[in-house]
Design a protein around this motif. Structure first.
Motif, PDB file in Angstrom:
ATOM      1  N   LYS A 313       0.831  -1.203   0.000  1.00  0.00           N
ATOM      2  CA  LYS A 313       0.000   0.000   0.000  1.00  0.00           C
ATOM      3  C   LYS A 313       0.871   1.262   0.000  1.00  0.00           C
ATOM      4  N   GLY A 314       0.578   2.177  -0.926  1.00  0.00           N
ATOM      5  CA  GLY A 314       1.278   3.457  -0.970  1.00  0.00           C
ATOM      6  C   GLY A 314       2.603   3.454  -1.698  1.00  0.00           C
ATOM      7  N   PHE A 315       2.974   2.306  -2.304  1.00  0.00           N
ATOM      8  CA  PHE A 315       4.276   2.230  -2.972  1.00  0.00           C
ATOM      9  C   PHE A 315       4.391   3.268  -4.094  1.00  0.00           C
ATOM     10  N   HIS A 316       3.415   3.273  -4.983  1.00  0.00           N
ATOM     11  CA  HIS A 316       3.492   4.179  -6.134  1.00  0.00           C
ATOM     12  C   HIS A 316       3.335   5.640  -5.701  1.00  0.00           C
ATOM     13  N   ARG A 317       2.545   5.867  -4.656  1.00  0.00           N
ATOM     14  CA  ARG A 317       2.410   7.238  -4.157  1.00  0.00           C
ATOM     15  C   ARG A 317       3.755   7.753  -3.633  1.00  0.00           C
ATOM     16  N   LYS A 318       4.476   6.906  -2.885  1.00  0.00           N
ATOM     17  CA  LYS A 318       5.786   7.304  -2.367  1.00  0.00           C
ATOM     18  C   LYS A 318       6.758   7.573  -3.519  1.00  0.00           C
ATOM     19  N   LEU A 319       6.694   6.727  -4.547  1.00  0.00           N
ATOM     20  CA  LEU A 319       7.580   6.901  -5.701  1.00  0.00           C
ATOM     21  C   LEU A 319       7.300   8.222  -6.407  1.00  0.00           C
ATOM     22  N   MET A 320       6.023   8.524  -6.588  1.00  0.00           N
ATOM     23  CA  MET A 320       5.665   9.787  -7.235  1.00  0.00           C
ATOM     24  C   MET A 320       6.071  10.989  -6.378  1.00  0.00           C
ATOM     25  N   SER A 321       6.027  10.831  -5.065  1.00  0.00           N
ATOM     26  CA  SER A 321       6.429  11.914  -4.167  1.00  0.00           C
ATOM     27  C   SER A 321       7.913  12.227  -4.314  1.00  0.00           C
ATOM     28  N   ILE A 329       9.566  15.278 -14.105  1.00  0.00           N
ATOM     29  CA  ILE A 329       8.353  14.887 -14.812  1.00  0.00           C
ATOM     30  C   ILE A 329       8.620  13.557 -15.505  1.00  0.00           C
ATOM     31  N   ILE A 330       7.718  12.605 -15.307  1.00  0.00           N
ATOM     32  CA  ILE A 330       7.883  11.272 -15.880  1.00  0.00           C
ATOM     33  C   ILE A 330       7.218  11.215 -17.252  1.00  0.00           C
ATOM     34  N   GLU A 331       7.978  10.761 -18.241  1.00  0.00           N
ATOM     35  CA  GLU A 331       7.456  10.652 -19.601  1.00  0.00           C
ATOM     36  C   GLU A 331       6.489   9.466 -19.718  1.00  0.00           C
ATOM     37  N   SER A 341       9.185   0.909 -14.324  1.00  0.00           N
ATOM     38  CA  SER A 341      10.247   1.673 -14.985  1.00  0.00           C
ATOM     39  C   SER A 341       9.794   3.119 -15.162  1.00  0.00           C
ATOM     40  N   LEU A 342      10.651   4.032 -14.805  1.00  0.00           N
ATOM     41  CA  LEU A 342      10.394   5.459 -14.989  1.00  0.00           C
ATOM     42  C   LEU A 342      11.222   5.945 -16.171  1.00  0.00           C
ATOM     43  N   ILE A 343      10.549   6.416 -17.202  1.00  0.00           N
ATOM     44  CA  ILE A 343      11.245   6.958 -18.372  1.00  0.00           C
ATOM     45  C   ILE A 343      11.235   8.472 -18.244  1.00  0.00           C
ATOM     46  N   ILE A 344      12.433   9.061 -18.165  1.00  0.00           N
ATOM     47  CA  ILE A 344      12.568  10.474 -17.817  1.00  0.00           C
ATOM     48  C   ILE A 344      13.471  11.172 -18.825  1.00  0.00           C
ATOM     49  N   SER A 345      13.041  12.328 -19.307  1.00  0.00           N
ATOM     50  CA  SER A 345      13.889  13.139 -20.170  1.00  0.00           C
ATOM     51  C   SER A 345      15.091  13.641 -19.383  1.00  0.00           C
ATOM     52  N   ASP A 346      16.261  13.608 -20.015  1.00  0.00           N
ATOM     53  CA  ASP A 346      17.492  13.986 -19.318  1.00  0.00           C
ATOM     54  C   ASP A 346      17.476  15.429 -18.825  1.00  0.00           C
ATOM     55  N   ILE A 360      14.904   7.028  -3.459  1.00  0.00           N
ATOM     56  CA  ILE A 360      14.094   5.853  -3.807  1.00  0.00           C
ATOM     57  C   ILE A 360      14.447   4.680  -2.892  1.00  0.00           C
ATOM     58  N   LYS A 361      15.736   4.475  -2.669  1.00  0.00           N
ATOM     59  CA  LYS A 361      16.174   3.361  -1.813  1.00  0.00           C
ATOM     60  C   LYS A 361      15.749   3.581  -0.364  1.00  0.00           C
TER      61      LYS A 361
END
Length: 440
Positions: A313-321, A329-331, A341-346, A360-361
């Motif tokens: 519970k809350g894993f993705h919310r913590k990741l987005m935080s 901003i995540i592509e 997987s997070l695809i992110i513009s450099d 994240i860790k």
């Protein structure tokens, strides 16, 4: 009588010769009574865009550094235009006011807007149209958000007047009268807003190319021209890297159902590309279903693995935080049962990726985090793909024949596009192989 809103970009208004081309285009159709003007762009490869010079002038002036050389370049550009058009516009006063604005410390947005402000006045004088300042039409709140309904109310009054107008693009004003600008490319958005506010019959976007091609002509020689696009296809292609028209610029006209045409100021007889609502674009059963191909480089992928991730519970919310506090901003975010997987513009990782990985860790305690740099994303877009069997297989086979490894696959629920992630070194070859498979 039809109402046509015609927006001319910087390349179309870069010097006196291009002004004369614009004059001929506008006067060729009596319905072109609402013109949106950009600041002067490059007239040749060694030239500079006026907006770039204005930003530089502001930066120098605000740091108490002499900006006279840059101002001279701006003055020279505008004087060339006015002197060769044989008009009575008072360019001396306009340029003196610009220098005064810089000395008095006017805001960065204000200074940047003067390129369009001056150029639109020159064009209005040349066409014999009335100039109307965008600050009275394009309205923002005190946080810089566009006020749609209030703006449309003001814009519609122009239609009721029965007159012809030139309007500067790129900027408007807030309730306190402060100049506020859109992001770069905001002239296209201004044109779209004016067209929507007027309830126009057509929005013309005049530039230096004859519409959209099926892929980048710098990669594939003489690619097919696209005659008709839907709003959604345009947004997908623009977002993926086709830079003729910003994806956000289509929103006001698409909401109003107003067709758009991309035309070439330097080849006005060329057909151009018409952009229409989905329901007005028929499907050709003889095509591959693919409309166009676009792509971008410079992406990084952060792959996070954790057993039973989806049960936490809350894993993705913590990741987005973590992403939010780092202004990332995540592509795209493809996932599986135990990984995401997070695809992110450099460009969002200029501050370094190490601190993000550390957070994240700390907050998510994953089993494994892997970072892959040098990723390119290629989008294959087409309203007809959903009606064609085997599009994905054909795409993957084309890349396999060129020994190009697909590192990730993303497909939207609309089945309007398929996105593949590949190594940057294979980018051009991948575009060519996909083009030849679907569009040759």
């Amino acid at each position: 009588m039809k109402i046509i809103v015609s927006k001319f970009g910087g390349s179309s208004l870069g010097d006196s010769n291009t002004f004369k081309k614009v004059f001929q285009i506008v006067k060729a159709d009596e319905n072109r009574k609402f013109i949106v003007a950009s600041a002067p762009g490059k007239a040749n490869a060694s030239d500079s865009k006026i907006t770039d010079l204005l930003y530089l002038s502001y930066d120098l002036a605000s740091n108490k550094i002499n900006y006279s050389e840059i101002l001279d370049s701006i003055n020279m550009k505008y004087r060339e235009i006015v002197n060769n058009l044989d008009i009575t516009f008072d360019i001396d006063s306009a340029l003196c006011n610009l220098d005064k604005d810089l000395r008095e410390g006017k805001s960065r947005e204000y200074i940047a807007s003067r390129g369009e402000f001056i150029n639109a006045q020159i064009l209005a004088s040349f066409l014999g149209y009335e100039f109307v300042d965008a600050k009275n039409l394009i309205l923002f709140d005190d946080k810089g958000f566009f006020l749609e309904e209030k703006s449309y109310d003001e814009i519609y009054k122009l239609r009721e007047s029965g007159k012809s107008y030139v309007i500067p693009g790129f900027y408007g004003s807030d309730k306190d009268g402060n100049i506020r600008t859109f992001s770069r490319g905001g002239g296209d958005l201004t044109g779209s807003i004016i067209a929507a506010g007027l309830k126009s019959d057509l929005y013309e976007n005049w530039t230096d190319v004859s519409g959209f091609m099926t892929c980048d002509p710098k990669i594939v020689k003489n690619p097919r021209h696209i005659d008709i696009l839907t709003y959604r296809e345009l947004r997908e292609l623009s977002y993926a890297g086709a830079s003729i028209l910003h994806e956000e610029a289509i929103l006001p006209v698409s909401k109003a159902g107003i067709p758009v045409i991309i035309k070439n100021t330097f080849k006005p007889d060329d057909k151009g590309t018409m952009i229409v609502p989905d329901e007005k674009a028929s499907l050709d059963k003889n095509t591959s279903g693919v409309t166009g191909i676009a792509g971008r480089k410079n992406f990084t992928v952060i792959n996070i693995e954790k057993t039973k991730m989806n049960n936490e519970k809350g894993f993705h919310r913590k990741l987005m935080s973590v992403m939010e506090v780092n202004n990332v901003i995540i592509e795209h975010m493809p996932s599986s049962i135990d990984s995401v997987s997070l695809i992110i513009s450099d460009k969002y990782l200029t501050g370094g990726i190490d601190s993000i990985i550390s957070e994240i860790k700390t907050f998510l305690r994953p089993d494994k985090v892997k970072v892959t740099k040098g990723i390119a994303l290629i989008s294959v877009v087409g309203r007809g793909m959903i009606k064609h069997i085997g599009v994905s297989a054909k795409l993957f086979n084309a890349l396999a024949k060129e020994n190009i490894n697909i590192q990730m696959i993303i497909q939207g629920s609309s089945e309007m596009n398929i996105i593949v992630g590949i190594d940057e070194k294979d980018f051009e070859n991948a575009i060519k192989s996909i083009y030849h498979a679907f569009l040759d």
